[in-house]
Design a protein around this motif. Structure first.
Motif, PDB file in Angstrom:
ATOM      1  N   LEU A   8       0.824  -1.206   0.000  1.00  0.00           N
ATOM      2  CA  LEU A   8       0.000   0.000   0.000  1.00  0.00           C
ATOM      3  C   LEU A   8       0.858   1.256   0.000  1.00  0.00           C
ATOM      4  O   LEU A   8       1.972   1.255   0.509  1.00  0.00           O
ATOM      5  CB  LEU A   8      -0.898   0.023   1.249  1.00  0.00           C
ATOM      6  CG  LEU A   8      -1.702  -1.212   1.587  1.00  0.00           C
ATOM      7  CD1 LEU A   8      -2.441  -1.012   2.906  1.00  0.00           C
ATOM      8  CD2 LEU A   8      -2.687  -1.533   0.471  1.00  0.00           C
ATOM      9  N   ARG A   9       0.305   2.347  -0.556  1.00  0.00           N
ATOM     10  CA  ARG A   9       0.828   3.692  -0.304  1.00  0.00           C
ATOM     11  C   ARG A   9      -0.255   4.443   0.440  1.00  0.00           C
ATOM     12  O   ARG A   9      -1.385   4.561  -0.044  1.00  0.00           O
ATOM     13  CB  ARG A   9       1.213   4.432  -1.581  1.00  0.00           C
ATOM     14  CG  ARG A   9       1.561   5.907  -1.296  1.00  0.00           C
ATOM     15  CD  ARG A   9       2.364   6.567  -2.380  1.00  0.00           C
ATOM     16  NE  ARG A   9       3.703   6.024  -2.452  1.00  0.00           N
ATOM     17  CZ  ARG A   9       4.706   6.363  -1.640  1.00  0.00           C
ATOM     18  NH1 ARG A   9       4.519   7.240  -0.664  1.00  0.00           N
ATOM     19  NH2 ARG A   9       5.895   5.822  -1.796  1.00  0.00           N
ATOM     20  N   ILE A  10       0.087   4.926   1.626  1.00  0.00           N
ATOM     21  CA  ILE A  10      -0.880   5.609   2.488  1.00  0.00           C
ATOM     22  C   ILE A  10      -0.466   7.061   2.640  1.00  0.00           C
ATOM     23  O   ILE A  10       0.673   7.365   3.034  1.00  0.00           O
ATOM     24  CB  ILE A  10      -0.949   4.925   3.867  1.00  0.00           C
ATOM     25  CG1 ILE A  10      -1.303   3.439   3.702  1.00  0.00           C
ATOM     26  CG2 ILE A  10      -1.977   5.614   4.755  1.00  0.00           C
ATOM     27  CD1 ILE A  10      -1.238   2.646   4.977  1.00  0.00           C
ATOM     28  N   THR A  11      -1.364   7.967   2.321  1.00  0.00           N
ATOM     29  CA  THR A  11      -1.098   9.407   2.373  1.00  0.00           C
ATOM     30  C   THR A  11      -2.115  10.064   3.290  1.00  0.00           C
ATOM     31  O   THR A  11      -3.321   9.805   3.172  1.00  0.00           O
ATOM     32  CB  THR A  11      -1.200  10.029   0.970  1.00  0.00           C
ATOM     33  OG1 THR A  11      -0.276   9.370   0.090  1.00  0.00           O
ATOM     34  CG2 THR A  11      -0.886  11.521   1.008  1.00  0.00           C
ATOM     35  N   ARG A  12      -1.645  10.892   4.202  1.00  0.00           N
ATOM     36  CA  ARG A  12      -2.572  11.591   5.102  1.00  0.00           C
ATOM     37  C   ARG A  12      -3.027  12.884   4.411  1.00  0.00           C
ATOM     38  O   ARG A  12      -2.370  13.927   4.479  1.00  0.00           O
ATOM     39  CB  ARG A  12      -1.928  11.889   6.453  1.00  0.00           C
ATOM     40  CG  ARG A  12      -2.970  12.165   7.538  1.00  0.00           C
ATOM     41  CD  ARG A  12      -2.429  11.932   8.917  1.00  0.00           C
ATOM     42  NE  ARG A  12      -3.501  11.886   9.913  1.00  0.00           N
ATOM     43  CZ  ARG A  12      -3.358  11.438  11.155  1.00  0.00           C
ATOM     44  NH1 ARG A  12      -2.182  10.999  11.576  1.00  0.00           N
ATOM     45  NH2 ARG A  12      -4.380  11.427  11.990  1.00  0.00           N
ATOM     46  N   ALA A  13      -4.117  12.784   3.718  1.00  0.00           N
ATOM     47  CA  ALA A  13      -4.667  13.905   2.944  1.00  0.00           C
ATOM     48  C   ALA A  13      -6.077  13.516   2.525  1.00  0.00           C
ATOM     49  O   ALA A  13      -6.577  12.445   2.881  1.00  0.00           O
ATOM     50  CB  ALA A  13      -3.789  14.194   1.727  1.00  0.00           C
TER      51      ALA A  13
END
Length: 396
Positions: free
Chosen positions: A211-216
């Motif tokens: 996964l790529r997890i971005t806080r946005a």
């Protein structure tokens, strides 16, 4: 179903979570060339207002797989991207995210996008006597679904051949949004949320799911966007929705949430004839790069920044219950001074709101205007954006 309807359905694409949405009773609509859920069954807690309110108080799960996910790699990747984007890419640290714009030569906005420095860290081998190092520069870019094919063509035309552009069309993208998003995600991926603040990103192997997890996100609330291989998307969404705080939400709630957050929508509040200064997006022009230039559209935008725009995007609060929609004319007395580009009823505020462009002479907060809706003039007032305060997590 008529032959015409069958042809139209065949021309509309499906996304990895299509069956998952239908299984949950979603009402599907055509959006950006794909079938997408606009809302879920009211009988099971769905509906646009219910999904909107749930996201504001708990956590809504949105499918945004129609967005274009791209990866730009190569030693010259940052240098090449800075030819097209007005943001500072070369100084963007690994794991950091930046909002930026794709502009044409006239300074018009071709699209808005998010850029992440996704350069991988390669661990060293103590036994082999090697140290850890950064790998080949890589930039993960998310563009709007309706514009992704044009964006890909534009990037391929203007990026140097030494740079590789990959369309990650075998990945889905979901957005977990709301004040309880971090709580729910932390139960599933212990310790991951606390590693991130707003506009930071990381790679995380969740079992066999890379996964790529971005806080946005696009709701004004705290939240995460999760890029997941398409074959694992349903399993991930099932796991997220098993948490008591999480419910699926559709395009309808996503639009009302982003409108309350004062976030522009491409093709409505931004087009290729609208510049970033008029759109009130000058913050996307990194200060140093405003001075040095070197990006497409710089000369036109520099002139506008020096002379000032003729009109500006503003927020508008309306009286009564009747919402103003895109295209509605804005008046100051007998003079037409602008147009609405996005509008609707705000579930959070309990009255209609809108965004639009007005002459700069009438763009000051507190200015009283009128909007023509169904042949009636509705009282409206210019207000400071956002309508509802952002709740992004920037650290304790």
């Amino acid at each position: 179903m008529s032959e015409t309807e069958e042809n139209e359905q065949q021309e509309t694409g499906t996304l990895p979570l299509d069956a998952w949405h239908r299984g949950k009773g979603a009402r599907m609509v055509e959006f950006a060339g794909y079938w997408m859920p606009i809302q879920y069954n009211k009988e099971t807690g769905g509906g646009i207002v219910a999904e909107h309110d749930w996201t504001r108080s708990n956590a809504g799960l949105f499918d945004v797989s129609h967005m274009g996910q791209l990866m730009v790699t190569g030693e010259k990747a940052a240098e090449e991207l800075e030819k097209l984007l007005p943001g500072a890419i070369a100084t963007l640290k690994p794991g950091r995210v930046r909002y930026s714009l794709l502009l044409n030569d006239e300074g018009g906005i071709l699209d808005d996008l998010m850029v992440t420095n996704a350069t991988p860290w390669i661990e060293g081998d103590e036994d082999a006597g090697t140290e850890g190092r950064w790998g080949e520069p890589a930039y993960y870019i998310v563009v709007n679904g309706a514009m992704k094919w044009d964006d890909i063509a534009h990037l391929r035309e203007h990026l140097d051949d030494d740079v590789t552009l990959t369309h990650m069309d075998d990945f889905a993208l979901v957005a977990l949004q709301g004040p309880n998003a971090a709580t729910a995600l932390n139960r599933i991926m212990r310790g991951v949320p606390e590693q991130l603040v707003f506009m930071q990103s990381l790679e995380h192997d969740f079992g066999e799911w890379p996964l790529r997890i971005t806080r946005a996100g696009y709701t004004g609330e705290d939240g995460f966007e999760i890029s997941v291989p398409a074959e694992f998307a349903e399993s991930l969404c099932d796991r997220l929705c098993a948490e008591i705080e999480v419910r699926p939400a559709g395009l309808g709630a996503r639009d009302s949430l982003r409108l309350e957050a004062g976030l522009p929508l491409y093709g409505h509040d931004m087009t290729d004839t609208v510049d970033p200064v008029s759109a009130d997006l000058a913050f996307a022009l990194t200060k140093k790069r405003r001075e040095t230039g070197g990006w497409m559209g710089f000369d036109a935008v520099k002139t506008l920044m020096e002379s000032g725009p003729k009109e500006r995007r503003v927020g508008l609060a309306l009286e009564g219950r009747l919402p103003a929609r895109e295209g509605a004319e804005i008046y100051a007395g007998d003079d037409k001074v602008g147009r609405v580009t996005s509008g609707g009823f705000s579930p959070t505020l309990g009255h209609p709101i809108a965004m639009g462009y007005v002459d700069v002479a009438h763009a000051e907060a507190g200015t009283d205007l009128e909007i023509m809706v169904r042949n009636k003039r509705l009282a409206a007032k210019v207000v400071t954006l956002p309508f509802v305060s952002h709740n992004y997590y920037r650290g304790s």
